[in-house]
Scaffold this motif. Structure first.
Motif, PDB file in Angstrom:
ATOM      1  N   VAL A 123       3.938  -7.292   3.109  1.00  0.00           N
ATOM      2  CA  VAL A 123       3.631  -6.565   1.870  1.00  0.00           C
ATOM      3  C   VAL A 123       4.789  -5.736   1.339  1.00  0.00           C
ATOM      4  CG1 VAL A 123       1.174  -6.467   2.441  1.00  0.00           C
ATOM      5  CG2 VAL A 123       2.649  -4.579   3.122  1.00  0.00           C
ATOM      6  N   TRP A 124       5.887  -5.654   2.078  1.00  0.00           N
ATOM      7  CA  TRP A 124       7.015  -4.844   1.637  1.00  0.00           C
ATOM      8  C   TRP A 124       7.503  -5.229   0.245  1.00  0.00           C
ATOM      9  CZ3 TRP A 124       9.977  -5.308   6.919  1.00  0.00           C
ATOM     10  CH2 TRP A 124       9.443  -4.391   7.823  1.00  0.00           C
ATOM     11  N   THR A 125       7.548  -6.516  -0.043  1.00  0.00           N
ATOM     12  CA  THR A 125       8.071  -6.968  -1.336  1.00  0.00           C
ATOM     13  C   THR A 125       6.965  -7.282  -2.349  1.00  0.00           C
ATOM     14  OG1 THR A 125       8.123  -9.268  -0.557  1.00  0.00           O
ATOM     15  CG2 THR A 125      10.120  -7.946  -0.237  1.00  0.00           C
ATOM     16  N   MET A 126       5.730  -6.981  -1.986  1.00  0.00           N
ATOM     17  CA  MET A 126       4.611  -7.237  -2.878  1.00  0.00           C
ATOM     18  C   MET A 126       4.471  -6.112  -3.920  1.00  0.00           C
ATOM     19  SD  MET A 126       3.210 -10.135  -2.101  1.00  0.00           S
ATOM     20  CE  MET A 126       4.792 -10.828  -1.602  1.00  0.00           C
ATOM     21  N   PRO A 127       3.818  -6.376  -5.047  1.00  0.00           N
ATOM     22  CA  PRO A 127       3.629  -5.324  -6.054  1.00  0.00           C
ATOM     23  C   PRO A 127       2.696  -4.229  -5.555  1.00  0.00           C
ATOM     24  CG  PRO A 127       2.351  -7.269  -6.621  1.00  0.00           C
ATOM     25  CD  PRO A 127       3.215  -7.659  -5.468  1.00  0.00           C
ATOM     26  N   THR A 128       2.871  -3.051  -6.083  1.00  0.00           N
ATOM     27  CA  THR A 128       1.936  -1.962  -5.804  1.00  0.00           C
ATOM     28  C   THR A 128       0.704  -2.137  -6.687  1.00  0.00           C
ATOM     29  OG1 THR A 128       2.864  -0.539  -7.511  1.00  0.00           O
ATOM     30  CG2 THR A 128       3.861  -0.407  -5.312  1.00  0.00           C
ATOM     31  N   PHE A 129      -0.340  -1.364  -6.389  1.00  0.00           N
ATOM     32  CA  PHE A 129      -1.529  -1.460  -7.222  1.00  0.00           C
ATOM     33  C   PHE A 129      -1.211  -1.077  -8.661  1.00  0.00           C
ATOM     34  CE2 PHE A 129      -5.428  -0.010  -9.222  1.00  0.00           C
ATOM     35  CZ  PHE A 129      -6.283  -1.067  -8.936  1.00  0.00           C
ATOM     36  N   PRO A 139       0.801  -1.230   0.000  1.00  0.00           N
ATOM     37  CA  PRO A 139       0.000   0.000   0.000  1.00  0.00           C
ATOM     38  C   PRO A 139       0.830   1.275   0.000  1.00  0.00           C
ATOM     39  CG  PRO A 139       0.114  -0.878   2.210  1.00  0.00           C
ATOM     40  CD  PRO A 139       0.855  -1.858   1.328  1.00  0.00           C
ATOM     41  N   GLU A 140       2.134   1.121   0.132  1.00  0.00           N
ATOM     42  CA  GLU A 140       3.046   2.271   0.165  1.00  0.00           C
ATOM     43  C   GLU A 140       2.698   3.207   1.321  1.00  0.00           C
ATOM     44  OE1 GLU A 140       4.438   3.241  -4.180  1.00  0.00           O
ATOM     45  OE2 GLU A 140       2.242   3.053  -4.204  1.00  0.00           O
ATOM     46  N   THR A 141       2.175   2.623   2.379  1.00  0.00           N
ATOM     47  CA  THR A 141       1.869   3.368   3.594  1.00  0.00           C
ATOM     48  C   THR A 141       1.796   2.375   4.745  1.00  0.00           C
ATOM     49  OG1 THR A 141       0.383   4.999   4.599  1.00  0.00           O
ATOM     50  CG2 THR A 141      -0.650   3.189   3.415  1.00  0.00           C
ATOM     51  N   GLN A 142       1.684   2.878   5.957  1.00  0.00           N
ATOM     52  CA  GLN A 142       1.620   1.991   7.115  1.00  0.00           C
ATOM     53  C   GLN A 142       0.269   1.280   7.204  1.00  0.00           C
ATOM     54  OE1 GLN A 142       2.580   4.642  10.408  1.00  0.00           O
ATOM     55  NE2 GLN A 142       4.723   3.989  10.348  1.00  0.00           N
TER      56      GLN A 142
END
Length: 211
Positions: free
Chosen positions: A117-123, A98-101
């Motif tokens: 989620v740090w290494t997961m793709p962004t939307f 989510p690029e946020t906390q």
């Protein structure tokens, strides 16, 4: 026609006691029950109502960092089942960065932690995949305005005009089963003995709505 000669009946892959089955089904606003005492069988007839499900449907659920994209909420989990002519033809199950906390209460509720989620793709990186599985379908979700609204805002950030037909399974439940006190997903699961592999995870919850 369901022949209930034993004490249990298998319905939608779940075993129900005869008593519970009859109690639940007799409350339905779309089912009539006729008992044949000679053969100990029950005949179920659909009442005439105008509900024709679309041939192509996507059942969608999202987990997010907050209650609204307008206040900074972002998607952290997407679950989609694409159903055509009553059969699941494709699935999508993806954690999103989510690029946020992620608030602590969301982490505890979903079991999705920030390190997950740090290494997961962004939307932005998955938008084409999401659009592809949703293409030419009717979008279905429980409290659909929440999920549809979040996706619309995420696509808006990507300068994508997201617009598709949708309907709400919670509203459908209220229409079909007006006697129910609650139409929350947990209440529907309890009433119809639907199991959820991982509650408050997007794909598992979307699968419950489909079932």
């Amino acid at each position: 026609k369901f022949g209930l000669l034993g004490e249990n009946v298998v319905l939608a892959n779940s075993e129900w006691s005869k008593q519970k089955f009859l109690t639940q089904i007799s409350k339905s606003s779309i089912i009539d029950v006729i008992y044949n005492p000679i053969d100990t069988e029950y005949f179920l007839f659909k009442k005439k109502i105008n509900i024709d499900l679309p041939k192509k449907i996507t059942f969608v659920d999202l987990e997010t960092t907050g209650g609204s994209p307008k206040t900074g909420g972002r998607i952290i989990d997407i679950g989609i089942l694409r159903v055509e002519n009553g059969k699941v033809v494709s699935k999508y199950n993806q954690l999103i960065n989510p690029e946020t906390q992620i608030p602590i209460f969301v982490q505890r509720m979903t079991g999705i932690y920030e390190e997950d989620v740090w290494t997961m793709p962004t939307f932005s990186q998955v938008k084409k995949d999401v659009l592809e599985i949703l293409k030419d379908t009717v979008f279905v979700a429980h409290n659909v305005k929440f999920d549809y609204g979040f996706l619309k805002e995420e696509f808006l950030k990507e300068e994508v005009d997201f617009c598709m037909p949708y309907f709400c399974s919670a509203k459908l439940s209220r229409y079909l089963f007006s006697d129910m006190d609650s139409h929350k997903l947990d209440s529907i699961m309890e009433r119809f003995d639907i199991e959820c592999e991982s509650r408050h995870r997007a794909f598992s919850d979307a699968k419950v709505v489909w079932e």
